[in-house]
Design an enzyme around this catalytic site. Structure first.
Site, PDB file in Angstrom:
ATOM      1  CD  GLU A 234      -1.967   2.235   1.564  1.00  0.00           C
ATOM      2  OE1 GLU A 234      -1.649   3.076   0.695  1.00  0.00           O
ATOM      3  OE2 GLU A 234      -2.127   2.505   2.755  1.00  0.00           O
ATOM      4  CB  CYS A 268      -1.654   6.890   1.762  1.00  0.00           C
ATOM      5  SG  CYS A 268      -3.082   5.988   2.426  1.00  0.00           S
TER       6      CYS A 268
END
Length: 530
Positions: A234, A268
């Site tokens: 990720e 993110c």
């Protein structure tokens, strides 16, 4: 022993000293973890869940102290810690308590009596073994506990490494696991920087889950490939918002403010690009800039945004800001730094070639760009190396859904931002340079297990037609059998055409009640799960 010191993101006050885990200690931890994994895998999914159920109670009881610790370790305000660190874990644990047994249960598969006579088949799921979890500093609790919980439910042991910037969180997680009374060595931590993370991967765990930058993700892949070890990555993002002319601009501007400056943009999925229909661009921009002026730097429980956690972030933001201004962009104000705090900034009159529109920012800065054609805006969103998350604002939900499906992203939301990442039932992950693999949801839980396929033959015959010896007559029989099973024409026509072949296979084609019942059950619509 070499040590690392932890400091508060707010005032740089010391939070403790931590001994760096040596390569020898990592190898020993891995060996102990494998033994713990074998014992843990002997428990049923329901038995594992019973041991993990208490986690939610512990998090609720300790919420204030946990949020205070996270405030110092990652610079986020207490409310942000509560909303984005605790709630997603609480929700995920509840989701697993309700759905994990069904998600991970053995799944029978139908067998054709013509290709697999007397057989039944199933798919089962087993833990990989030892899962190495390496996580960043921006959400050190949630980004560690969520995959850790997933790994345990799926039947794995865990060795985790938090960022060297958030070391006290490792102590917190170990303490929580101890209160859960989990088996010895089932959950362990290693302490160190990026080199320690590489040593952990090189030691040979069975699965690596990594959250962090693209550059470090490449290094993780390279090390894991030497063994090889499967990885779930990720990585970064450059998330965009698309605002159509019919959007509720008041809602869109509130959402943009939160999406861009939540946790000071250190997310993110932080909103970094906003594409607005030119017909409503000026109204939206003014609303966003007006709301920007209301944001307050954090102080105790009050305030909206905290400090940046690293010097490298300020350098990157300054480079992007100066590049945009030099090329004609306009800004809500200068890039002002006070200690570790950066005053949030909105840029406009930007172009796609500017750094601010291409590079991940990971800080309190967002760029707004007008568009004249919706397809052009979609193309601009996709013209990016990242593909993590995005959002579309429109009162025409059908149109927004159609546009969302054109976006090269792992996740999207309509008339909302960031919140979709916290939905326990939705698999989360990116495409392109934002990584691959998923966690959360049924798909995410299954990725922390490995698929095992099994077939049981109930025949009492001494021979199978596909076994040796091979000869020309056997070749002709199988060629006819292929035409009977897969060839053209309705079933009765194929039976007549290949009656002699069926007679030759009669010993293998007798009705098998066990297989018939097995296939009948799998044909029920609510039983089908591919």
């Amino acid at each position: 022993m070499a040590q690392l010191q932890a400091f508060s993101a707010f005032d740089r006050s010391p939070l403790g000293h931590y001994e760096i885990t040596s390569p020898e200690q990592i190898l020993q931890s891995l060996q102990d973890s494998r033994l713990a994994a074998r014992q843990w895998q002997q428990l049923s999914v329901k038995q594992r869940l019973k041991k993990l159920a208490k986690l939610n109670q512990l998090l609720i009881e300790q919420a204030d102290s946990i949020c205070q610790l996270l405030t110092h370790c990652s610079g986020k305000v207490a409310t942000e810690a509560l909303l984005a660190e605790l709630i997603p874990v609480l929700d995920l644990n509840r989701y697993y308590q309700q759905h994990a047994p069904a998600i991970l249960k053995n799944r029978p598969i139908a067998c054709s009596p013509f290709t697999h006579p007397f057989a039944t088949a199933e798919i089962s799921r087993q833990g990989h073994g030892v899962v190495a979890i390496i996580t960043p500093w921006n959400y050190p609790l949630q980004l560690t506990l969520s995959p850790l919980l997933t790994a345990l439910v799926a039947g794995n042991s865990v060795i985790f490494k938090v960022s060297e910037l958030s070391l006290p969180v490792a102590d917190l997680i170990l303490a929580l696991c101890q209160q859960l009374e989990l088996p010895k060595d089932l959950v362990q931590a290693v302490i160190g920087d990026g080199e320690t993370g590489q040593q952990l991967i090189a030691a040979g765990p069975d699965l690596v889950f990594f959250t962090g930058s693209l550059e470090t993700g490449r290094a993780v892949m390279q090390t894991a490939a030497q063994h090889p070890i499967p990885v779930i990555l990720e990585l970064g993002g450059k998330d965009a918002m698309l605002i159509l002319a019919d959007a509720n601009l008041e809602r869109a501007s509130h959402a943009a403010l939160y999406g861009a400056f939540s946790n000071s943009g250190q997310v993110c999925m932080s909103l970094e690009r906003i594409y607005v229909d030119r017909r409503c661009h000026d109204v939206f921009l003014q609303a966003l800039v007006d709301k920007l002026a209301t944001l307050q730097a954090a102080s105790g429980l009050a305030g909206d945004y905290g400090p940046l956690c690293t010097e490298a972030q300020f350098i990157r933001l300054q480079r992007q800001y100066e590049d945009a201004i030099a090329q004609g962009a306009m800004a809500s104000g200068p890039l002002i730094r006070t200690g570790n705090f950066i005053q949030p900034v909105v840029l406009w009159n930007v172009t796609p070639q500017m750094r601010i529109m291409q590079e991940e920012s990971f800080g309190p800065i967002v760029a707004v760009m007008a568009f004249d054609d919706t397809q052009q805006a979609v193309d601009l969103i996709n013209d990016c190396q990242y593909g993590l998350n995005g959002s579309i604002f429109s009162q025409n939900i059908g149109l927004a859904n159609a546009l969302a499906r054109q976006l090269e992203l792992g996740n999207w939301a309509i008339n909302d931002v960031i919140k979709n990442a916290g939905h326990a039932g939705l698999p989360f992950g990116g495409v392109k340079h934002s990584g691959f693999g998923r966690y959360r949801g049924a798909e995410g839980l299954r990725q922390f297990s490995r698929t095992v396929s099994g077939l049981s033959n109930h025949s009492s015959l001494a021979q199978e037609p596909n076994w040796f010896p091979y000869h020309s007559e056997r070749y002709a029989l199988f060629k006819a059998h292929i035409d009977f099973v897969y060839g053209p024409g309705h079933f009765l026509l194929r039976v007549c055409r290949h009656w002699r072949t069926l007679i030759s296979f009669r010993d293998y084609a007798k009705p098998d009640l066990q297989q018939i019942w097995h296939n009948l059950i799998q044909s029920l619509p609510w039983k089908q799960d591919y």
